[in-house]
Design an enzyme around this catalytic site. Structure first.
Site, PDB file in Angstrom:
ATOM      1  N   ASP A   1       0.904  -1.151   0.000  1.00  0.00           N
ATOM      2  CA  ASP A   1       0.000   0.000   0.000  1.00  0.00           C
ATOM      3  C   ASP A   1       0.935   1.192   0.000  1.00  0.00           C
ATOM      4  OD1 ASP A   1      -1.475   2.270   0.912  1.00  0.00           O
ATOM      5  OD2 ASP A   1      -3.077   0.907   1.492  1.00  0.00           O
ATOM      6  N   HIS A   2       1.037   1.879  -1.128  1.00  0.00           N
ATOM      7  CA  HIS A   2       2.125   2.859  -1.233  1.00  0.00           C
ATOM      8  C   HIS A   2       1.981   4.010  -0.240  1.00  0.00           C
ATOM      9  CE1 HIS A   2      -0.630   5.116  -3.852  1.00  0.00           C
ATOM     10  NE2 HIS A   2       0.145   6.148  -3.686  1.00  0.00           N
TER      11      HIS A   2
ATOM     12  N   HIS B   1      -5.883   2.873   1.283  1.00  0.00           N
ATOM     13  CA  HIS B   1      -5.025   3.997   1.686  1.00  0.00           C
ATOM     14  C   HIS B   1      -5.593   4.765   2.878  1.00  0.00           C
ATOM     15  CE1 HIS B   1      -3.122   2.950  -1.963  1.00  0.00           C
ATOM     16  NE2 HIS B   1      -3.830   3.696  -2.779  1.00  0.00           N
TER      17      HIS B   1
HETATM   18  C1  BG6 Z   1      -3.778   4.878  -6.367  1.00  0.00           C
HETATM   19  C2  BG6 Z   1      -5.141   4.985  -6.973  1.00  0.00           C
HETATM   20  O1  BG6 Z   1      -3.690   3.754  -5.533  1.00  0.00           O
HETATM   21  O2  BG6 Z   1      -3.503   6.042  -5.598  1.00  0.00           O
HETATM   22  C3  BG6 Z   1      -5.258   6.227  -7.826  1.00  0.00           C
HETATM   23  O3  BG6 Z   1      -5.423   3.845  -7.760  1.00  0.00           O
HETATM   24  C4  BG6 Z   1      -4.858   7.449  -7.028  1.00  0.00           C
HETATM   25  O4  BG6 Z   1      -6.572   6.371  -8.335  1.00  0.00           O
HETATM   26  C5  BG6 Z   1      -3.512   7.239  -6.342  1.00  0.00           C
HETATM   27  O5  BG6 Z   1      -4.801   8.561  -7.906  1.00  0.00           O
HETATM   28  C6  BG6 Z   1      -3.202   8.371  -5.409  1.00  0.00           C
HETATM   29  O6  BG6 Z   1      -1.908   8.244  -4.915  1.00  0.00           O
HETATM   30  P1  BG6 Z   1      -1.112   9.522  -4.413  1.00  0.00           P
HETATM   31  O7  BG6 Z   1       0.159   8.963  -3.896  1.00  0.00           O
HETATM   32  O8  BG6 Z   1      -0.950  10.424  -5.607  1.00  0.00           O
HETATM   33  O9  BG6 Z   1      -1.958  10.164  -3.372  1.00  0.00           O
END
Ligand code: BG6
Length: 512
Positions: free
Chosen positions: A198-199, A261
């Site tokens: 989960d980044h 997230h």
């Molecule tokens: C991804 C989603 O996991 O996270 C995208 O699939 C989203 O739809 C993105 O735009 C958002 O990531 P960050 O790091 O830009 O907040």
């Protein structure tokens, strides 16, 4: 408030030596966007920072037929395009490029996995990777389980070194499919080999939530129902579906952002202090917090959940089309691109404290923040009228962009009369530390190479996330509830119903 950076004393249990072990990283689905945009730039930066040892190699595998030389050239272009560095250090690149390989592989063809195995033996020998292997599943999600099965059948889930598998998102598309995916992964892998990414957990500011809460003595005594009125989590994006209309149609914001997230952020705010920084201790507390989240019944979905979909509008001065006009999206789509929810944790710490959550695409501003709104002072010494001019004390944790933490409190305006105004005490990563924050994928890849799963989701976390949101998904699929889409203009803060949701409780959303 300028933070002085003190040197950390060596502490037992805290890993200060962070050079990865020798290994071969195998990217399955290497011709995709993720490899170009995130994985290869992250691996290269780790190499540049000497956090990856010399005994290291990367094998890209995908269906597209390609020679290793072409793959190397393609990766050089990607790293140049998607790295923040002004210029790539040619010498570092040349030695990094010598460690890149490519093999054509079809996930449904067992013979291709035998070929991969043979290549891995060779690469391993040449680079001294000691049999350690990290497989990164960057394929279409419906191929995750099959890929692991093929690895298992080909004998690649075992080795004389360690074998770990990173599973990209989305992890299932509902509770059933997430359980099924966990079951199928466990047929070939031990839980300790599975790293569900989960980044958001790799973001520096998200990791700081643990430090902020548990390395300081002053916040924790206030971190409960006695002093906190409510919590707001805002995850706002200005982008639309960015050409991923096909995927997004079957997802929507609850699946795409909230159950993974946003719930990660939520659990870090709501959790109890873990006994140690051990991966299981931290993950046990996170799941415990989510376990006490009040269930959404159909009635609660109607009362406490709002959905939205953007129509045409303007974002950052640019005219944009509505969601239904995006490529790959049905003209009469009922997929939500915005959601706002009220959540409660039925436990001693949080009883009665609402957590307001909102997440959406094509909103007014790109911002992810957590705002802790404290209760008013018990007695209005300066009079209601004066105090009405100021907001209550708030702690705002900015996850992105403009990363930092702000404490908002009341102060006397200089002068002969007593007037009260809000002021900010600010911590900013940029000015306090003067370094550029590392990309989430760098930290996560390195952690996996080090065998540290703290920042990865455990089986129970992935399933609990789905469990909480399933009633919302089901109720919204069952009925429109009288909502007609689109119901918010691109470039605004979402549908009116989202304001009504919070205003019903005599509170307001922050306008970050
Ligand atoms: C991804 C989603 O996991 O996270 C995208 O699939 C989203 O739809 C993105 O735009 C958002 O990531 P960050 O790091 O830009 O907040």
């Amino acid at each position: 408030m300028a933070a002085t950076v003190l040197e950390n004393p060596l502490r037992e249990g805290m890993r200060l030596e962070r050079t990865a072990e020798p290994c071969v990283v195998v990217i399955l689905g290497a011709s995709g966007d993720l490899t170009k945009r995130k994985l290869m730039p992250a691996l290269f930066r780790l190499a540049q920072a000497r956090l990856i040892p010399a005994e290291f190699a990367v094998v890209g595998a995908a269906r597209t037929a390609m020679e290793t030389d072409a793959f190397r050239a393609q990766m050089r272009d990607s790293v140049a395009e998607f790295s923040d560095e002004q210029e790539i250090d040619t010498q570092v690149w040349e030695s990094f490029a010598q460690k890149l390989y490519y093999v054509t592989l079809d996930i449904s063809t067992p013979a291709d996995f035998k070929g991969l195995g043979a290549l891995l033996e060779k690469v391993d020998r040449e680079h001294g990777a000691q049999g350690n292997r990290l497989f990164y599943l960057s394929t279409a999600p419906q191929l995750f389980a099959e890929a692991v099965k093929q690895l298992g059948v080909a004998g690649l889930t075992k080795s004389r070194g360690w074998v770990r598998v990173i599973v990209e998102k989305p992890f299932g598309s509902d509770l059933e499919s997430a359980r099924e995916l966990n079951r199928r992964l466990h047929e070939h892998l031990e839980e300790s080999q599975i790293y569900r990414i989960d980044h958001y957990l790799g973001k520096e500011t998200v990791q700081n939530l643990l430090v902020f809460r548990f390395a300081n003595g002053i916040y924790e005594p206030l971190w409960n129902r006695q002093y906190i009125d409510h919590v707001q989590i805002t995850n706002a994006e200005t982008v639309g579906v960015e050409g991923r209309g096909g995927y997004y149609e079957s997802a929507g914001v609850v699946r795409d952002m909230i159950q993974n997230h946003v719930f990660q952020l939520l659990s870090l705010i709501a959790m109890e202090p873990p006994a140690s920084l051990d991966a299981e201790a931290v993950r046990d507390e996170k799941i415990k917090a989510l376990t006490s989240a009040r269930a959404f019944t159909a009635e609660r979905v109607r009362a406490d959940c709002v959905r939205g979909q953007y129509g045409a509008g303007a974002v950052g001065g640019e005219t944009v089309v509505g969601y239904c006009e995006e490529p790959g999206v049905a003209k009469d789509s009922t997929t939500e691109t915005f959601a706002a929810l009220v959540m409660y944790f039925d436990n001693w710490r949080w009883s009665g404290v609402p957590f307001f959550i909102r997440s959406g695409k094509r909103l007014a501003k790109r911002v992810t923040e957590i705002a802790i709104r404290f209760k008013d002072a018990p007695h209005q010494l300066f009079g209601r009228e004066m105090m009405d001019q100021v907001a209550a004390n708030q702690l705002i944790i900015r996850i992105q962009p403009d990363e930092g933490i702000t404490l908002r409190f009341a102060a006397k305006v200089p002068g002969q009369v007593t007037r009260v105004r809000d002021v900010n005490m600010d911590f900013r990563y940029g000015s306090s530390f003067g370094v550029q924050l590392a990309e989430a994928y760098e930290r996560l890849l390195l952690d996996c190479m080090l065998g540290d799963p703290t920042l990865y989701a455990r089986t129970d976390m992935t399933e609990r996330g789905w469990e909480i949101v399933m009633p919302i998904i089901e109720e919204w699929a069952r009925t429109t509830g009288g909502v007609t889409f689109p119901n918010y203009e691109a470039g605004t803060w979402g549908p009116e119903a989202s304001d009504e949701l919070i205003e019903r409780t005599s509170r307001r959303w922050r306008r970050p």
